[in-house]
Design a protein around this motif. Structure first.
Motif, PDB file in Angstrom:
ATOM      1  N   ARG A  90       0.813  -1.210   0.000  1.00 15.78           N
ATOM      2  CA  ARG A  90       0.000   0.000   0.000  1.00 15.78           C
ATOM      3  C   ARG A  90       0.854   1.272   0.000  1.00 15.78           C
ATOM      4  NH1 ARG A  90      -3.386  -0.220   5.080  1.00 15.78           N
ATOM      5  NH2 ARG A  90      -4.571   1.429   4.061  1.00 15.78           N
ATOM      6  N   LYS A  91       2.117   1.111   0.384  1.00 21.71           N
ATOM      7  CA  LYS A  91       2.972   2.281   0.575  1.00 21.71           C
ATOM      8  C   LYS A  91       3.159   3.088  -0.714  1.00 21.71           C
ATOM      9  CE  LYS A  91       6.276   2.091   3.573  1.00 21.71           C
ATOM     10  NZ  LYS A  91       7.557   1.822   4.305  1.00 21.71           N
TER      11      LYS A  91
ATOM     12  N   LEU B  23       5.697   9.549   4.672  1.00 20.08           N
ATOM     13  CA  LEU B  23       5.265   8.216   4.255  1.00 20.08           C
ATOM     14  C   LEU B  23       5.185   7.294   5.469  1.00 20.08           C
ATOM     15  CD1 LEU B  23       4.448   6.994   1.573  1.00 20.08           C
ATOM     16  CD2 LEU B  23       6.783   6.130   1.287  1.00 20.08           C
TER      17      LEU B  23
ATOM     18  N   VAL C 277      -2.957   8.443   7.980  1.00 19.47           N
ATOM     19  CA  VAL C 277      -1.589   8.608   7.498  1.00 19.47           C
ATOM     20  C   VAL C 277      -1.170  10.070   7.575  1.00 19.47           C
ATOM     21  CG1 VAL C 277      -0.109   8.414   5.438  1.00 19.47           C
ATOM     22  CG2 VAL C 277      -1.647   6.545   6.063  1.00 19.47           C
TER      23      VAL C 277
ATOM     24  N   ASN D  23      -7.091  11.290  -0.660  1.00 18.10           N
ATOM     25  CA  ASN D  23      -7.351   9.882  -0.410  1.00 18.10           C
ATOM     26  C   ASN D  23      -7.326   9.134  -1.739  1.00 18.10           C
ATOM     27  OD1 ASN D  23      -9.837  10.445  -1.637  1.00 18.10           O
ATOM     28  ND2 ASN D  23     -10.980  10.418   0.280  1.00 18.10           N
ATOM     29  N   TRP D  24      -7.919   7.966  -1.809  1.00 15.96           N
ATOM     30  CA  TRP D  24      -7.844   7.160  -3.025  1.00 15.96           C
ATOM     31  C   TRP D  24      -8.397   7.890  -4.255  1.00 15.96           C
ATOM     32  CZ3 TRP D  24     -12.288   5.307  -5.644  1.00 15.96           C
ATOM     33  CH2 TRP D  24     -13.500   5.565  -5.002  1.00 15.96           C
TER      34      TRP D  24
ATOM     35  N   TYR E 259       0.665   5.862  -1.589  1.00 14.94           N
ATOM     36  CA  TYR E 259       0.707   7.103  -0.821  1.00 14.94           C
ATOM     37  C   TYR E 259       1.681   8.125  -1.397  1.00 14.94           C
ATOM     38  CZ  TYR E 259      -2.348   5.447   2.863  1.00 14.94           C
ATOM     39  OH  TYR E 259      -3.436   5.002   3.572  1.00 14.94           O
TER      40      TYR E 259
ATOM     41  N   ARG F  19      -4.749  10.600   3.580  1.00 16.86           N
ATOM     42  CA  ARG F  19      -3.724  11.432   4.204  1.00 16.86           C
ATOM     43  C   ARG F  19      -4.435  12.562   4.945  1.00 16.86           C
ATOM     44  NH1 ARG F  19       1.688  11.424   3.397  1.00 16.86           N
ATOM     45  NH2 ARG F  19       2.578  10.270   1.628  1.00 16.86           N
TER      46      ARG F  19
ATOM     47  N   ASP G 119      -7.789   4.920   7.283  1.00 24.13           N
ATOM     48  CA  ASP G 119      -6.367   5.243   7.398  1.00 24.13           C
ATOM     49  C   ASP G 119      -6.146   6.601   8.065  1.00 24.13           C
ATOM     50  OD1 ASP G 119      -5.093   3.007   6.319  1.00 24.13           O
ATOM     51  OD2 ASP G 119      -5.462   3.671   4.270  1.00 24.13           O
TER      52      ASP G 119
ATOM     53  N   PHE H  28      -6.943   4.993   1.948  1.00 26.79           N
ATOM     54  CA  PHE H  28      -5.727   5.688   1.498  1.00 26.79           C
ATOM     55  C   PHE H  28      -5.794   7.185   1.847  1.00 26.79           C
ATOM     56  CE2 PHE H  28      -5.956   1.931  -1.204  1.00 26.79           C
ATOM     57  CZ  PHE H  28      -4.667   1.425  -1.065  1.00 26.79           C
TER      58      PHE H  28
END
Length: 466
Positions: free
Chosen positions: A301-302, A369, A364, A313-314, A305, A342, A362, A340
């Motif tokens: 998944r990293k 990262l 994040v 997001n996604w 990002y 942030r 998520d 996903f």
């Protein structure tokens, strides 16, 4: 093998685990050991090395409060967890002298941060005699305040059961029992928004679950005990937390006079002349160059990002990448804004969860990262930087994610202390405490009557159909 030797039985005793589990640790080399015949033995130094490695946390013993002095205001805490509610409450009212917590990591954290507190474990063992003994109070001494956020997870299935006769074993109900047994002047019951709607079946509902039945039962119990109860669903951002976390808070007071709703210190856009909500940057901006501890984003998944900007997001990905990143979830229904995701430095944080990398929620970091770190989690929840969380990193995330924002605890403390001192805090008529409507005790009673009629009506329709 030279030195003091420990058998598997002795290791099990020290770790407070089964002998079978201790033997497995020794056999697998977690604790450096040797097999002698059919038995396993290890050196005392090897055992100490294992404990010091942080691989295992020994559950601390229950502890009687060491001081014999009795504070002016006596407060007891149950389901204490990482003590977010307790710590905030202590800043504006009083520090609890007893904590009740069963999780060994949280228990260790409690003692690491407060060597003066009494500690007990399972609430089912918390008889009045044990509570008073470990609080180091004379039996029957008046208790002013009981604080608690009973685990609500089992309550989510209450509507599938045969009413409260079958959920007497729930910790939520036991917390109500403790309040009845101790009879403090005030109590606090914190819970999730779902408590407003959890169903329950009663004898007078003909085996039909009624929405809000659990809360209805709770309010009736408290009323019979002689408490006046007010409650509201509060967004912690309105009290200075940089987080949009919503929690229902029940405040009870012996007698007929209800406590007022909490007094907000902030508002979303500066309404009522209050400061605007605090942002993520306000909370963690000054620690970005410090040392951070966090779990790693899974390798698969990293890479996605690296293509997602702050606050994205996604949906920030190209259409082709969206389908690849989301997989089967791409075509699923419902809100997917947490995939996903942030965070945005210039907004409040979403609700912190027990794991910052749950796929659908998520958490994040805005620009780096990695997920939010333990240090950032702690700041967002309002803990001081020197607050210590024990256990492995996943357990630290769990403790902080389960905590009540300390700023909400402060607001509760201010309200109760004002009442004790005979003062009234400012009230802002029409203030929007959360994004939902009709979340107070007055609206609930009206709604519950309607929900009961609806349930009975459905039952009657079914009977006529049959």
């Amino acid at each position: 093998m030279d030195g003091i030797l420990l058998s598997a039985t002795k290791v099990a005793y020290k770790l407070k685990v089964s002998e079978q589990y201790a033997r497995k640790l020794m056999r697998d080399g977690k604790i450096k050991s040797e097999q002698v015949g059919k038995s396993w033995v290890t050196k005392e130094d090897n055992y100490k090395d294992y404990i010091n490695s942080g691989e295992f946390l020994v559950n601390p013993d229950d502890k009687i409060r060491p001081s014999h002095e009795i504070p002016e205001i006596v407060a007891l805490s149950f389901f204490s967890g990482a003590q977010g509610l307790d710590y905030g409450f202590s800043k504006t009212c009083v520090k609890p002298i007893l904590a009740c917590e069963i999780n060994k990591d949280a228990r260790s954290s409690i003692l690491a941060n407060d060597s003066d507190i009494g500690l007990i474990g399972d609430i089912w063992d918390a008889t009045p005699e044990r509570i008073y003994e470990y609080a180091n109070l004379p039996m029957g001494y008046p208790v002013d305040i009981i604080i608690g956020g009973p685990n609500c997870q089992p309550m989510s299935t209450a509507g599938k059961r045969k009413g409260f006769a079958d959920i007497r074993g729930e910790a939520f109900i036991r917390y109500i029992d403790v309040i009845e047994e101790i009879r403090p002047k005030y109590f606090i019951l914190e819970n999730v928004r779902g408590l407003l709607s959890v169903e329950a079946i009663f004898d007078d509902t003909n085996d039909k679950p009624v929405k809000g039945g659990v809360l209805h039962y709770t309010l009736n119990r408290f009323e019979k005990m002689g408490y006046a109860v007010s409650f509201q669903l509060y967004n912690a951002a309105n009290f200075g937390a940089p987080q949009g976390r919503e929690r229902i808070i029940l405040l009870g007071k012996l007698g007929t006079e209800k406590l007022p709703y909490l007094t907000p210190t902030h508002s979303e856009n500066g309404e009522y002349g209050l400061p605007k909500w605090r942002t993520l940057r306000d909370a963690i901006g000054d620690i970005q160059k410090g040392i951070h501890h966090y779990v790693d984003i899974p390798k698969g998944r990293k890479d996605w990002y690296t293509k997602i900007p702050e606050g994205g997001n996604w949906r920030s990905l190209s259409l082709e990448d969206q389908k690849k990143a989301m997989g089967n979830a791409y075509n699923s229904s419902g809100g997917k804004s947490g995939f996903f995701r942030r965070l945005d430095f210039n907004k409040v944080s979403p609700t912190l969860l027990t794991n910052p990398l749950m796929k659908a929620t998520d958490l994040v970091h805005p620009t780096e990262l990695r997920p939010l770190s333990i240090e950032e989690y702690s700041r967002i929840q309002g803990f001081p930087d020197d607050w210590h969380f024990c256990g492995k990193i996943v357990e630290q995330y769990r403790q902080i994610g389960n905590a009540v924002p300390t700023q909400l605890g402060e607001a509760i403390g201010r309200t109760i202390m004002a009442d004790i001192r005979g003062k009234r805090l400012p009230q802002y008529e029409g203030f929007k405490f959360s994004r939902y409507k009709n979340t107070d005790e007055i609206s609930f009673k009206s709604d519950y009557q309607k929900w009961t009629k609806d349930a009975m009506s459905k039952n009657l329709q079914m009977s006529l159909t049959i």
